[in-house]
Design an enzyme around this catalytic site. Sequence first.
Site, PDB file in Angstrom:
ATOM      1  N   ASP A 270      -1.658   2.255  -1.311  1.00 26.08           N
ATOM      2  CA  ASP A 270      -0.407   2.989  -1.441  1.00 26.08           C
ATOM      3  C   ASP A 270       0.768   2.054  -1.705  1.00 26.08           C
ATOM      4  OD1 ASP A 270       1.305   5.460  -0.943  1.00 26.08           O
ATOM      5  OD2 ASP A 270       2.061   4.124   0.625  1.00 26.08           O
ATOM      6  N   GLU A 305      -1.113   2.101  -6.455  1.00 26.93           N
ATOM      7  CA  GLU A 305       0.116   2.787  -6.857  1.00 26.93           C
ATOM      8  C   GLU A 305       1.216   1.745  -6.907  1.00 26.93           C
ATOM      9  OE1 GLU A 305       2.947   6.446  -5.297  1.00 26.93           O
ATOM     10  OE2 GLU A 305       2.046   5.074  -3.852  1.00 26.93           O
TER      11      GLU A 305
END
Length: 628
Positions: A270, A305
């Site tokens: 993330d 990401e």
Amino acid sequence: MARSADRFAYDTSWGPRFVDGRTEFRLWAPSAPQIDLAIGDTAGKASEFWPMERDDEGWWRATTDRVKPGEAYGFRLDSGLIVPDPASRRQFGDVHGLSLLVDPKAYTWQSADWTGRPWEETVFYELHTGTFTPDGSFAGIEEKLDYLKETGITAIELLPVAQFGGRRGWGYDGVLLYCPHEAYGGAEGLKRLIDAAHQRGLMVFLDVVYNHFGPDGNYLGAYAPEFFHEEIHTPWGAAIAYDAQPVRDFMIDNALYWLEEYRIDGLRLDAIDSIEDTTDTPLVKELAARVRAHFPDRHVHITSEDDRNISWHIERDGGRPILVSGEWNDDFHHTAHVLATHEEEGYYADYSRRSVAQMAKALATGFVFQGEHSDYRGRNVGVSSAHLPPTAFVNFLQNHDQIGNRAFGDRLADLASRRVVECLQAILMLAPQIPLIFMGEEYGDTHPFCFFTDFDGELGEAVREGRRAEFKKFAAFHDEDARQLIPDPNAVSTFEASKLDWSMVTRPTYRRRLAIVRGLLEKRQRLIVPLLTGPLPEHGGEYHVSDETLAFVVAWHLRDGAVLHLFANLDDEPWAIPSNVVTGDLSCGDLLHAHPKGADEILRTRVLPGPSVVFRLESQKLIAGKGS
């Protein structure tokens, strides 16, 4: 690492370690004056304390046979505060209670010989455990595995499951990063789910968060302030001190732990752009290299990401990923969303609703921003990505962020026309990039997926008001009364409203959408995936864009000289394809897909109706020159 034929464990640097019939408990707290091992009773209350010894590197240790698997333990600080193990594998209660000692080799795997699937076969299905099924558990997901396999999904991707404060939440506020949340079924439930998925040929990916800890239940700062750099600020507070080796080991071990002990097939890292690493070797680089070295005989994949549109971490060697397998491509989502909805506020301001050039560029060459100036961010963004194969990117039309970070959690099916959405779905699933769909998208679920938490008191109020304040900059929420309509993240009703409605699948309209998606994914695995193996041509994507309508053509050069062609028109008006777009006629190989039916009449008329898409597969070059 410990491994037998059907039992797996990873020897982490943090957390308990079994040694000769006893257990060694460890905690890194270099500036703490004293740490005691707290031993719990059957009620989960600390009833006995053993002094721990500190070494020169700041590790406190105690070895004893007084704690058996299934029994509670924790650590008492000199202040009297009793805290759980930060590497707890299971909790007696919530994040504030004692930890439970777990024998990681207690579970017997039925799919111990599973070695995973190649990256190019990946079709992601992102889901939130608590809202995917009525009971919101790992067991509930297990009951849906056959449905997912029949749909054409090859990989389920779980939003973070590490234990966070409360019982409801997205998972990005985890504080016990080694501990599957008890609300979902805990360690045993997660292992059963993964085992069942592997027996069906499905991969399981896990979203992990290494850029911050959640605000409720993070006690690390109370005994190891060295775990953070208070002088370096992130959107979530002080940065994690990745220049301290025990801290770095905590996170890298966490990745290896999930992959080894739980047989996870891959991780989604993330927001790596928010990892403030002050060392010369980025955490992601070291972590990915360690993963590659640790699993030479398994297909293990990492995705990331990153808002920066960087590419060093997704580079290839002979067609194989060196570090990260694929980058989530927000650019593709943003341009698709703007074309479908005509929204242009916030970060959508960088994407034009009247031009498909950005979408064509993303499909053909990776990122939209490859060094160009972003007005929204006020700087140049990205690097060239045209040399990378399309499989270096994960594309999506929706995900948890892009739905849940809207004020009311609206899905694309509620925001755009059915015809345009179906065209975009065909592009997503037949383009050579790795596709990801969000739970319920396959049948067109219209229920919201909202942002929800389970905080109370001052923290709950801060989250509630902070959530509403985020939307002040949007025209629809300039007025305070309008902002009060935004769902309260802490209300149970917000969580309940975000659950999938599985009865929709039985209704004709949604059953039709599901059938279309299943057909697309069957074609993808049968006809496109075999052309994505091995090295692919560099700069293998070309495109042409209409000057008059929302139409474009993309050609991808794939394995063995094959060329995949996409003709797309997202406008309501038909597009007369100009002669300079193609060589000769439009009979380029075999028809792969046309939506709606009859759109492939372009072979005869040279006119593409709108909205429509046509995919054809052949071995001749289609496009005269590269787009720009």
